[in-house]
Structure formats: structure tokens, C-alpha cells
Design an enzyme around this catalytic site. Sequence first.
Site, short mmCIF file in Angstrom:
data_model
loop_
_atom_site.label_atom_id
_atom_site.label_comp_id
_atom_site.label_asym_id
_atom_site.label_seq_id
_atom_site.Cartn_x
_atom_site.Cartn_y
_atom_site.Cartn_z
N TYR A 162 -14.50 -3.17 8.31
CA TYR A 162 -12.90 -2.12 8.29
C TYR A 162 -12.63 -1.99 9.82
CZ TYR A 162 -9.37 0.89 9.19
OH TYR A 162 -8.05 1.52 9.14
N ASP A 177 2.03 -1.89 -4.84
CA ASP A 177 0.56 -1.74 -4.75
C ASP A 177 -0.16 -1.76 -5.29
OD1 ASP A 177 -0.15 0.82 -3.41
OD2 ASP A 177 -1.06 0.71 -4.59
N GLY A 236 0.57 -0.74 -0.16
CA GLY A 236 0.43 -0.70 -0.14
C GLY A 236 0.84 1.87 -0.04
N ASN A 275 -1.44 -7.15 -7.05
CA ASN A 275 -2.46 -7.12 -6.18
C ASN A 275 -1.15 -7.98 -4.79
OD1 ASN A 275 -4.69 -7.74 -4.44
ND2 ASN A 275 -6.00 -7.60 -6.04
N ILE A 276 -1.67 -7.61 -4.08
CA ILE A 276 -1.00 -8.42 -2.65
C ILE A 276 -2.18 -9.93 -2.66
CG2 ILE A 276 -0.47 -6.79 -1.09
CD1 ILE A 276 -2.91 -6.81 0.78
N GLY A 288 0.15 4.67 -0.84
CA GLY A 288 -1.44 5.00 -0.19
C GLY A 288 -0.93 6.34 0.90
N LYS A 328 -9.50 -5.05 11.22
CA LYS A 328 -8.77 -5.10 11.92
C LYS A 328 -8.22 -5.52 12.66
CE LYS A 328 -6.85 -1.87 9.25
NZ LYS A 328 -5.39 -2.41 8.23
N1 SER Z 1 -9.27 6.75 9.03
C1 SER Z 1 -10.09 5.07 8.82
C2 SER Z 1 -11.00 5.37 8.64
O1 SER Z 1 -12.14 6.50 8.43
C3 SER Z 1 -10.33 4.99 10.31
O2 SER Z 1 -8.94 3.84 11.13
O3 SER Z 1 -11.90 4.60 7.89
#
Ligand code: SER
Length: 348
Positions: free
Chosen positions: A154, A35, A10, A54-55, A13, A158
Site C-alpha cells: 500500500y 463505488d 470510493g 469497478n474503477i 468508504g 501510494k
Molecule cells: N489508514 C491507512 C492504513 O492503515 C494508512 O493510510 O492502511
Amino acid sequence: MSKPVVLVTGANGEIGRTLLQRLHAEGRYRVVTVDLTPLAEKYRSLCLETYAGNIMDRYLLDQIAAHHDIEVVFHLAALLSTRGERDPELAHQVNVEGTLHLLRMAQNQSGRLGRPVRFLFPSSIAVYGMPSIQEKAKAGRVREEDWNVPITMYGCNKLYCEHLGRYFTRYFRQLGALATAARLDFRSLRFPGLISAETVPTGGTSDFGPEMLHAAARKQPYECFVGPEAKIPFMAMPDAVSALVRLLEADRAKLTDTVYNVSAFSVSAAEIAERVRASFPGAQISFAPDAVRSKIVDSWPEDMDDTRARNDWGYAPAFDFERAFDEYLIPTIRERYNSVPPPSAGAR
Ligand code: SER
């Protein structure tokens, strides 16, 4: 001895670009990147080698590992929280399966080199899930083990990957013949919202902070997708990258855990708007809260308790709210947009 090789996923990013500059400036590592999109020209010269791919492509990761003795991985590639709600299955693939591929690669490398590959993983405030605004206000600064009930894909991804990293570090193949082989060394930071003067994030839910600032600097109106009261912690990008590098270099014997909260300043959307208006008096900022994105921000704590990071490896952010704006964000962003012609200039 040649400098150790660091793999950054990444790399194109937000965090990646600042990290590449930092690693280059420090001069202690050789950097290999991967990336989805080819690395911007300006960053390529900072790297030993760059891969566009791609990972999820295990063959590509094996190729990279076959060509380099990777000692450190910064696994930054991820789909952020708003993007993840639009396509939860893809988020799971990239954020969980992708991370598993990288962990597997780093584990194999550790075995091959006979020493632990250090695996740096940015986790997030999104792993928390406050049940209500009242509970959020009451809780204040939350510790790592509190409220681990995320409401986004997400956040779930995580949180699970933090556990995977801990598992690979302490228990991987605990039953097998390889139980005594070198395991990787996973180190994770839970970041708050990040604000960079150089880039605007895409697909996140803490994006209202940076978006407000960048829109004002570009003289564009901005409609904020959360209400003025919405409050979460933020951190200036240079502090985020310093924290990653500091954790990388921390003495393993001093690390009491694999996951660390890091925080800098906790502010509401209204306070950010006020500070932005102070520097850009013509800024047109209005509030048009989106119900779902507001709910996500409301589920994140007002602040994170980072005592563990301060005690174990000396975490100390350089920028509080005032310094972040006065000394980093405003001067850098003015320079950035002053040197870029306005969008219509070439068309006249
Ligand atoms: N910045 C991230 C998000 O807004 C949170 O880790 O998804």
C-alpha cells in the site's frame, strides 16, 4: 454558470461518506460517485448521479466521462495497508492501475475542457519506512522527502501514485505534439491515521485507534493488535475532509509542490486506551500485539511535519487530541450507538 461536476471514487468508504456530506452542505458542486457497492440510500440524494462499478473498468469510466464535464476528481478508492499485505497483487491493481485509469480519464477531460481538471488524491503516512524504533524516536516529525522507503505494498503504491500525479501535472506528453495542451492538476495529501465517529475503517493498520473507540462505545471487549507504546499521528475525520476541500480550493499559484503532509495529534495506543476508558469506564481493552501489524506501525513516523501545507494553503486542523475526543468523537459516537439498538434486542 452551472456548478462544476465533481467525481468521487470510493464514495462509500470512510472518507467518501463524510466528503459527500461536506460537498452537499457547501452547495458549490454537483457530485457524481462511483463505488464497487451501491451508495447507501441516505447519501444518494446528495448526488447528481451514482454508479456502482469497478474503477478497473475503463469502459465504465469512459461512460461517466462522456456523460459529465468532470472538473474535479477525488480519487478515494483504495485497498488499505493490512488488506494490501494479504493480497499484494490485487492491491497493486486497484491502487496503481486503478489510479492510472482515473488519471488518464482526468487528463482526457482536461484536454477536452481546455483547462486543468483538479485531481485530489489521499496519500498516506504509509509512504514512510522508518528502519527501527530507535530511528523513529530520533526522527520525530518527518518532512515530505525524508524516509520514503515504505515496507507495505500500500505504501509503495501510494508513493508511486504521488509520482505519477506529479508526472501527469508537469510532464505528461512532454515530447509530443500535445505538449502544450492542458494537463491535469494533481494535489495530494499524506494523511495520518484517521478516526471517524461514524464509521470503522476496514483493512488498515492504523485501525486500532478507531476500533478501540467503537468497541468501547458498543460495550464490546477489544484486543489491540499493537502494543501500548506504538505511536503514530492521527486526525479526526472532519479535519481530513476539510483539508481535502481546502486543498481543492487553494490558489494554484501558491502551491509549491504536489504532495503535502497533514498531521493533527501524535499519540500512543496506551494514550488512546486511557482516553477511551475515561469516557467509557467499563471498556475492556487488552493488548495482544500482532508481530507484522506492529512492525508496520513501527515503520511509520511518530509525526509528520506539515509546515509546507500550513505555509502554502493555510492548513490548520481544528481538533487536537483533547478537542477531537471531547467535542467530536465522544459526543457523536454516543449519539450514534444510543440510537442503534443492541444487536440482540430484536431477537428477544
Ligand atoms: N489508514 C491507512 C492504513 O492503515 C494508512 O493510510 O492502511
